[in-house]
Design a protein around this motif. Structure first.
Motif, mmCIF file in Angstrom:
data_model
loop_
_atom_site.group_PDB
_atom_site.id
_atom_site.type_symbol
_atom_site.label_atom_id
_atom_site.label_comp_id
_atom_site.label_asym_id
_atom_site.label_seq_id
_atom_site.Cartn_x
_atom_site.Cartn_y
_atom_site.Cartn_z
ATOM 1 N N ALA A 284 0.655 -1.304 0.159
ATOM 2 C CA ALA A 284 -0.084 0.247 0.208
ATOM 3 C C ALA A 284 0.802 1.042 -0.061
ATOM 4 N N ALA A 285 0.207 2.117 -0.694
ATOM 5 C CA ALA A 285 1.068 3.589 -0.770
ATOM 6 C C ALA A 285 0.558 4.319 0.374
ATOM 7 N N ASN A 286 1.215 4.349 1.573
ATOM 8 C CA ASN A 286 0.393 5.087 2.781
ATOM 9 C C ASN A 286 1.758 5.416 3.694
ATOM 10 N N GLN A 287 2.620 5.692 3.416
ATOM 11 C CA GLN A 287 4.041 6.089 4.252
ATOM 12 C C GLN A 287 4.812 7.525 3.916
ATOM 13 N N ASP A 288 4.994 8.165 4.614
ATOM 14 C CA ASP A 288 5.543 9.344 4.487
ATOM 15 C C ASP A 288 7.100 9.403 4.403
ATOM 16 N N ASP A 289 7.721 8.366 5.067
ATOM 17 C CA ASP A 289 9.169 8.528 4.953
ATOM 18 C C ASP A 289 9.911 7.093 4.338
ATOM 19 N N GLU A 290 11.079 7.249 3.895
ATOM 20 C CA GLU A 290 11.632 6.211 3.422
ATOM 21 C C GLU A 290 12.600 5.401 4.196
ATOM 22 N N THR A 291 12.089 4.118 4.352
ATOM 23 C CA THR A 291 12.781 3.212 5.520
ATOM 24 C C THR A 291 13.218 1.833 4.544
ATOM 25 N N ASP A 292 13.847 0.957 4.937
ATOM 26 C CA ASP A 292 14.180 -0.373 4.542
ATOM 27 C C ASP A 292 12.665 -0.933 4.117
ATOM 28 N N MET A 293 11.645 -0.562 4.716
ATOM 29 C CA MET A 293 10.225 -1.133 4.368
ATOM 30 C C MET A 293 9.620 -0.469 3.216
ATOM 31 N N GLU A 294 10.222 0.475 2.764
ATOM 32 C CA GLU A 294 9.602 1.389 1.484
ATOM 33 C C GLU A 294 11.006 1.166 0.442
ATOM 34 N N THR A 295 11.733 0.299 0.589
ATOM 35 C CA THR A 295 12.854 0.026 -0.401
ATOM 36 C C THR A 295 12.654 -1.209 -1.007
ATOM 37 N N PHE A 296 12.809 -1.091 -2.518
ATOM 38 C CA PHE A 296 12.732 -2.409 -3.161
ATOM 39 C C PHE A 296 13.856 -2.693 -4.155
ATOM 40 N N GLN A 297 14.191 -3.816 -4.339
ATOM 41 C CA GLN A 297 15.339 -4.237 -5.010
ATOM 42 C C GLN A 297 14.679 -4.757 -6.318
ATOM 43 N N MET A 298 15.146 -4.298 -7.627
ATOM 44 C CA MET A 298 14.850 -4.307 -8.941
ATOM 45 C C MET A 298 15.645 -5.312 -9.679
ATOM 46 N N GLU A 299 14.953 -6.651 -9.819
ATOM 47 C CA GLU A 299 16.061 -7.606 -10.399
ATOM 48 C C GLU A 299 15.355 -7.761 -11.840
ATOM 49 N N ILE A 300 16.100 -7.306 -12.970
ATOM 50 C CA ILE A 300 15.501 -7.486 -14.184
ATOM 51 C C ILE A 300 15.861 -8.683 -15.107
ATOM 52 N N ASP A 301 14.997 -9.596 -15.518
ATOM 53 C CA ASP A 301 15.440 -10.692 -16.255
ATOM 54 C C ASP A 301 15.956 -10.380 -17.392
ATOM 55 N N LYS A 302 17.290 -11.190 -17.722
ATOM 56 C CA LYS A 302 17.944 -10.801 -19.095
ATOM 57 C C LYS A 302 17.243 -11.034 -20.396
ATOM 58 N N GLU A 303 16.341 -12.295 -20.248
ATOM 59 C CA GLU A 303 15.530 -12.459 -21.453
ATOM 60 C C GLU A 303 14.205 -11.581 -21.660
ATOM 61 N N THR A 304 13.388 -11.527 -20.702
ATOM 62 C CA THR A 304 12.267 -10.864 -20.740
ATOM 63 C C THR A 304 12.184 -9.582 -20.445
ATOM 64 N N ARG A 305 13.220 -9.186 -19.767
ATOM 65 C CA ARG A 305 13.236 -7.539 -19.253
ATOM 66 C C ARG A 305 12.233 -7.273 -18.304
ATOM 67 N N LYS A 306 11.449 -8.430 -17.964
ATOM 68 C CA LYS A 306 10.585 -8.085 -16.784
ATOM 69 C C LYS A 306 11.297 -8.180 -15.528
ATOM 70 N N CYS A 307 10.644 -7.692 -14.563
ATOM 71 C CA CYS A 307 11.378 -7.185 -13.430
ATOM 72 C C CYS A 307 10.679 -7.978 -11.949
ATOM 73 N N THR A 308 11.308 -8.299 -11.086
ATOM 74 C CA THR A 308 10.949 -8.573 -9.765
ATOM 75 C C THR A 308 11.212 -7.672 -8.822
ATOM 76 N N PHE A 309 10.230 -7.293 -7.740
ATOM 77 C CA PHE A 309 10.542 -6.545 -6.914
ATOM 78 C C PHE A 309 10.996 -7.253 -5.369
ATOM 79 N N ARG A 310 12.058 -7.045 -5.000
ATOM 80 C CA ARG A 310 12.289 -7.855 -3.751
ATOM 81 C C ARG A 310 12.265 -6.900 -2.627
ATOM 82 N N THR A 311 11.851 -7.399 -1.370
ATOM 83 C CA THR A 311 11.797 -6.491 -0.069
ATOM 84 C C THR A 311 13.041 -6.791 0.463
ATOM 85 N N SER A 312 13.264 -5.989 1.631
ATOM 86 C CA SER A 312 14.312 -5.997 2.549
ATOM 87 C C SER A 312 14.214 -7.368 3.445
#
Length: 496
Positions: A284-312
């Motif tokens: 949900a988009a409901n926070q006003d500050d940036e912590t580890d809980m609002e940070t996501f790692q984008m891992e882009i697939d080499k073939e499809t260029r689609k992306c996964t979002f990983r949490t802390s």
């Protein structure tokens, strides 16, 4: 990608070691495009001077050196050196004999002779090692990475409050886990995200010097960092403080892997709030500050260029019933893959059900929309590249010696400063001046005021940079950086 792929803890594999080999005259070993000849004539490290190290699967002491053409260095019984073999045959087997100054002697395992020489006169026939048989190693990897201790299975990160680099986290999270390898006169310094250098006593210094310079050594495909006293960096004590120990030979405690540093981002919805997992598993988009809980790692697939979002916590975003998105998946599958569409300064994200992710009135994210309106747009901010090093197909981006234009084909790199401001980025040089595109389309680096750029993370490990007119930055044939690219083709994609 297979439906269920078990990834390593961080979703990363150790980077394949790529490097240039520098002979006693300061020239690089080069694999020519025609007739698979090798020489040592090049003054700098470009594509033809890059070699990839491959280890033998049975005997880890044996290595193969693969050229940029995918062929292997080989030596016959008469010492004649070629680079034509397209597989691991017996003439391609070499042993690395490391010297105390960090240089390597390469010995043919089959014929027991040493490889050396200069310019077009290279052979593998010397029975003893002299200066002519010694090679310096210049890493050709992108110099920003995560550092993993082999013994502790933990990552290094800047611990600002303790004034040290600690090796004690399971996942390399946020900007603190980004380390930059700075190459200086055949040695390397380790630079933290706040611009300080690691000294061999574990302290972080503003200036580099003798105590911050390390010789890189290779052991069984892992890296060791040898300091000016001949001792090796290793994690010490409960927090794994990184400093030189007492060992003058690298054991398991002194070995490290370099791993690719994936982009980490925060996302803001149209309600002006950050997407978060703080409230539980549903996004949900409901926070006003940036912590580890609002940070996501984008891992882009080499073939499809689609992306996964990983949490802390190490889980992935996943599409669940009725278009819901939860951070519950522990493995990559079709429902954890998202397509990211770049819309100038914003993005839209499409889930595996073919629907766009939409922010509802209560902030909840649901993949239920057929088209893109205001509620389907998110602002994406890259947080773990405050120091930006860019490498294109012809080399690194660097200040030009005699003009304010930027070069895009250098073998050395400059570190630029990336600043984010309201959906756009400003890029600043070492001298505190800004990048801008001049009237003739050249990218210059002496701006008094910041110019707006947007970033698009388009491929695995590569981004594109757009100007305020929507054009892409590209390296032209002459090696100059221009702001006139019409599409993000290979000349406009940058390793970062």
């Amino acid at each position: 990608m297979n439906p269920q792929v078990k990834m390593p803890a961080n979703g990363n594999h150790p980077l394949k070691l790529q490097f240039g080999l520098i002979n006693h005259e300061g020239r690089y070993l080069t694999a020519e495009n025609f007739s698979f000849k090798v020489n040592a004539s090049a003054p700098s490290l470009k594509k033809k001077q890059m070699w990839t190290l491959e280890q033998d699967s049975q005997d880890t002491q044996v290595v193969y050196l693969r050229s940029h053409l995918g062929r292997y260095l080989a030596s016959d019984k008469d010492g004649k050196v070629t680079c034509e073999a397209d597989g691991h045959n017996s003439d391609c087997r070499f042993l690395i004999i490391a010297q105390s100054d960090g240089r390597w002697a390469l010995q043919s395992e089959q014929h027991l002779r040493f490889f050396g020489g200069s310019r077009d006169y290279l052979s593998c026939f010397a029975q003893v090692i002299t200066n002519a048989e010694l090679w310096g190693m210049h890493l050709a990897l992108h110099p920003q990475a995560n550092l993993l201790s082999v013994a502790r299975r933990r990552y290094a990160h800047l611990s600002a409050e303790d004034g040290e680099i600690a090796v004690d986290v399971n996942i390399p999270w946020g900007v603190a886990a980004l380390l930059t390898l700075v190459y200086m006169d055949g040695k390397y310094c380790l630079k933290t995200c706040d611009g300080r250098f690691l000294s061999n006593d574990g302290k972080l210094l503003m200036q580099s010097g003798r105590a911050t310079a390390y010789t890189l050594e290779l052991k069984c495909g892992k890296l060791a960092f040898k300091d000016c006293e001949g001792k090796y960096l290793s994690p010490m004590g409960p927090t794994g403080t990184l400093r030189s120990g007492r060992c003058s030979k690298p054991g398991k405690d002194e070995l490290f892997d370099l791993e690719e540093s994936h982009p980490q981002v925060v996302l803001m919805a149209t309600n002006g709030r950050y997407v978060s997992i703080r409230q539980g598993v549903s996004l949900a988009a409901n926070q006003d500050d940036e912590t580890d809980m609002e940070t996501f790692q984008m891992e882009i697939d080499k073939e499809t260029r689609k992306c996964t979002f990983r949490t802390s916590q190490g889980n992935y975003w996943a599409l669940v019933a009725h278009g819901g998105i939860q951070s519950t998946a522990s493995e990559v599958s079709a429902n954890t893959m998202f397509a990211v569409e770049w819309l100038g300064h914003k993005v839209a994200i499409k889930a595996n059900n073919g629907k766009y992710v939409c922010t509802k009135k209560n902030g909840q994210l649901l993949a239920v929309s057929d088209s893109i309106g205001a509620d389907e747009q998110l602002t994406l901010k890259l947080i773990n590249r405050p120091m930006l090093i860019l490498r294109g197909e012809n080399g690194f981006i660097c200040h030009h010696k005699n003009s304010n234009a930027l070069d895009a084909s250098r073998s050395v790199y400059d570190i630029f400063n990336l600043q984010y401001s309201n959906g756009v980025y400003h890029i600043k040089g070492v001298d505190g001046r800004f990048w801008y595109v001049n009237t003739s389309g050249l990218v210059c680096s002496d701006g008094e005021v910041p110019e707006d750029f947007s970033l698009e993370l388009l491929e695995h490990g590569r981004l594109a940079i757009r100007t305020k007119n929507g054009k892409y930055l590209r390296g032209d044939q002459g090696g100059t950086l221009k702001g006139d690219g019409l599409c993000p083709n290979s000349s406009a994609l940058w390793e970062y």
